[in-house]
Enzyme design. Structure first.
Site, short mmCIF file in Angstrom:
data_model
loop_
_atom_site.label_atom_id
_atom_site.label_comp_id
_atom_site.label_asym_id
_atom_site.label_seq_id
_atom_site.Cartn_x
_atom_site.Cartn_y
_atom_site.Cartn_z
N ASN A 192 0.93 -1.17 0.06
CA ASN A 192 -0.02 -0.01 -0.18
C ASN A 192 1.09 1.21 -0.07
O ASN A 192 1.52 1.54 0.79
CB ASN A 192 -0.79 -0.02 1.21
CG ASN A 192 -1.89 1.34 1.38
OD1 ASN A 192 -1.78 1.91 0.60
ND2 ASN A 192 -2.38 1.42 2.64
N TRP A 193 0.91 1.77 -1.06
CA TRP A 193 1.90 3.07 -1.25
C TRP A 193 1.47 4.21 -0.72
O TRP A 193 2.06 5.37 -0.30
CB TRP A 193 2.27 3.42 -2.48
CG TRP A 193 3.08 2.48 -3.45
CD1 TRP A 193 3.64 1.29 -2.89
CD2 TRP A 193 3.60 2.63 -4.64
NE1 TRP A 193 4.66 0.72 -3.81
CE2 TRP A 193 4.55 1.34 -4.69
CE3 TRP A 193 3.69 3.29 -5.52
CZ2 TRP A 193 5.59 1.08 -6.02
CZ3 TRP A 193 4.42 3.14 -6.75
CH2 TRP A 193 5.26 2.22 -7.11
N LYS A 194 0.09 4.36 -0.27
CA LYS A 194 -0.62 5.62 0.54
C LYS A 194 -0.42 6.61 -0.41
O LYS A 194 -0.51 6.53 -1.76
CB LYS A 194 0.03 5.64 1.87
CG LYS A 194 -0.20 4.20 2.78
CD LYS A 194 0.06 4.55 4.10
CE LYS A 194 0.05 3.20 4.87
NZ LYS A 194 0.13 3.22 6.48
N SER A 249 4.00 -2.15 10.26
CA SER A 249 5.21 -2.18 10.49
C SER A 249 6.01 -3.57 9.95
O SER A 249 6.74 -3.93 10.64
CB SER A 249 5.68 -1.74 12.03
OG SER A 249 5.23 -0.59 12.21
N HIS A 286 -9.26 0.99 5.39
CA HIS A 286 -8.18 1.40 5.84
C HIS A 286 -8.17 2.04 6.94
O HIS A 286 -9.04 3.37 7.02
CB HIS A 286 -6.93 1.80 5.00
CG HIS A 286 -5.59 1.78 5.50
ND1 HIS A 286 -5.09 2.77 6.34
CD2 HIS A 286 -4.72 0.94 5.35
CE1 HIS A 286 -3.75 2.48 6.78
NE2 HIS A 286 -3.59 1.34 6.04
N GLY A 288 3.03 -1.05 4.14
CA GLY A 288 3.20 0.29 4.05
C GLY A 288 4.54 0.65 3.55
O GLY A 288 4.88 0.43 2.30
N GLY A 289 5.22 1.33 4.58
CA GLY A 289 6.64 1.92 4.21
C GLY A 289 7.30 1.16 3.41
O GLY A 289 8.08 1.46 2.49
N GLU A 314 -6.73 4.56 8.09
CA GLU A 314 -6.30 6.11 7.58
C GLU A 314 -7.51 6.69 6.96
O GLU A 314 -7.49 8.10 7.39
CB GLU A 314 -5.25 6.26 6.86
CG GLU A 314 -3.60 6.10 7.85
CD GLU A 314 -2.68 5.22 6.88
OE1 GLU A 314 -2.56 5.19 5.54
OE2 GLU A 314 -1.74 4.98 7.56
N GLU A 356 -4.85 -4.74 10.70
CA GLU A 356 -3.77 -3.82 10.80
C GLU A 356 -4.13 -3.07 12.23
O GLU A 356 -4.70 -1.98 12.41
CB GLU A 356 -3.79 -2.79 9.84
CG GLU A 356 -3.70 -3.40 8.44
CD GLU A 356 -3.21 -2.41 7.52
OE1 GLU A 356 -2.04 -2.76 6.76
OE2 GLU A 356 -3.77 -1.32 7.19
#
Ligand code: 13P
Length: 249
Positions: A9-11, A209, A93, A230-231, A95, A163
């Site tokens: 997920n590149w957000k 994470s 999600h 994510g990151g 967010e 998550e």
């Protein structure tokens, strides 16, 4: 047997230059033993799809509208995602729940719309830090599942991602025992609601994470069928070893 899924997920990260990461990922995994999915921001979806074509990398969206079309300035419909080459969409999600006030009801409506467009939906669930600390995690997960997952599902079109909000982007992860408890709870809830055969076919991802350094430990946990990253999905260099760990699990 559930086919494992490594989803990135590149957000709200990624410009044209980032598409080269897809080339690198394709080169590193010409014949992966797991499904690989990249969900870039919407403006990159079509180009990402073109870059991934001929390779075993699927492309997904990060959200869609509840409505199939209409006067919703700035929003993106499930049909538009599909048209741009997406096969999956992330929904609910944390967010989006936090930034856009998305409720379980909204997430369920989005899931229904996306399923009607033949997209695979990745429905996200997870407790906040306060909920974890007050011991209500499993109740929250049950509530989110009851509210967010439509009644009429086919197992190969639905993926659930656990998550924990407090683990996203923080470098903190639950203990393997905590992940196992929640994933077992999700599987049990699905079994009760949809029956054993459907429940056993639905893939459950862990997200929060996930890095190369903890991937193997997380993938060894019962009922973890992959990760929503994510990151560490932003570069092939970081995402590739996670895919390799999933293949080895
Ligand atoms: P991080 O991997 O950056 O913690 O993000 C997880 C996530 O929210 C994926 O959807």
């Amino acid at each position: 047997m559930r086919r494992k899924l490594a989803a990135g997920n590149w957000k709200m990260h990624g410009l044209t230059d980032s598409l080269s990461q897809i080339d690198s990922l394709a080169a590193a995994h010409p014949a992966p033993r797991v499904d690989i999915l990249i969900c870039p921001p919407a403006p990159l979806i079509e180009r990402a799809f073109r870059r991934a074509s001929g390779h075993a990398i699927a492309i997904g969206g990060q959200d869609c509208q509840t409505a199939r079309s209409g006067a919703h300035t700035g929003d993106i419909s499930a049909a538009m995602l599909k048209d741009a080459g997406a096969s999956h969409v992330i929904l609910g999600h944390s967010e989006r729940r936090a930034d856009h006030g998305e409720t379980d009801e909204v997430v369920r409506a989005k899931a229904r719309t996306a399923l009607a467009e033949d997209l695979i939906v990745i429905i996200c669930l997870g407790e906040s830090r306060a909920q974890r600390e007050s011991g209500t995690t499993l109740d929250i997960i049950s509530q989110q599942m009851a509210g967010s997952i439509p009644d009429d599902i086919t197992p190969d079109r639905v993926v659930i991602a656990y998550e924990p909000v407090w683990a996203i982007g923080t470098g903190l992860t639950p203990t393997p025992g905590q992940i196992e408890e929640v994933h077992g709870h999700i599987r049990a809830h699905l079994t009760e609601r949809f029956g054993l055969q459907t429940a056993e076919a639905i893939r459950l991802l862990y997200g929060g994470s996930v890095k190369a350094a903890n991937a193997a430990e997380i993938f060894a946990i019962a009922n973890v069928d992959g990760a929503l990253v994510g990151g560490a999905s932003l570069t092939a260099e970081e995402f590739s070893p996670i895919i390799t760990a999933l293949e080895a699990s």
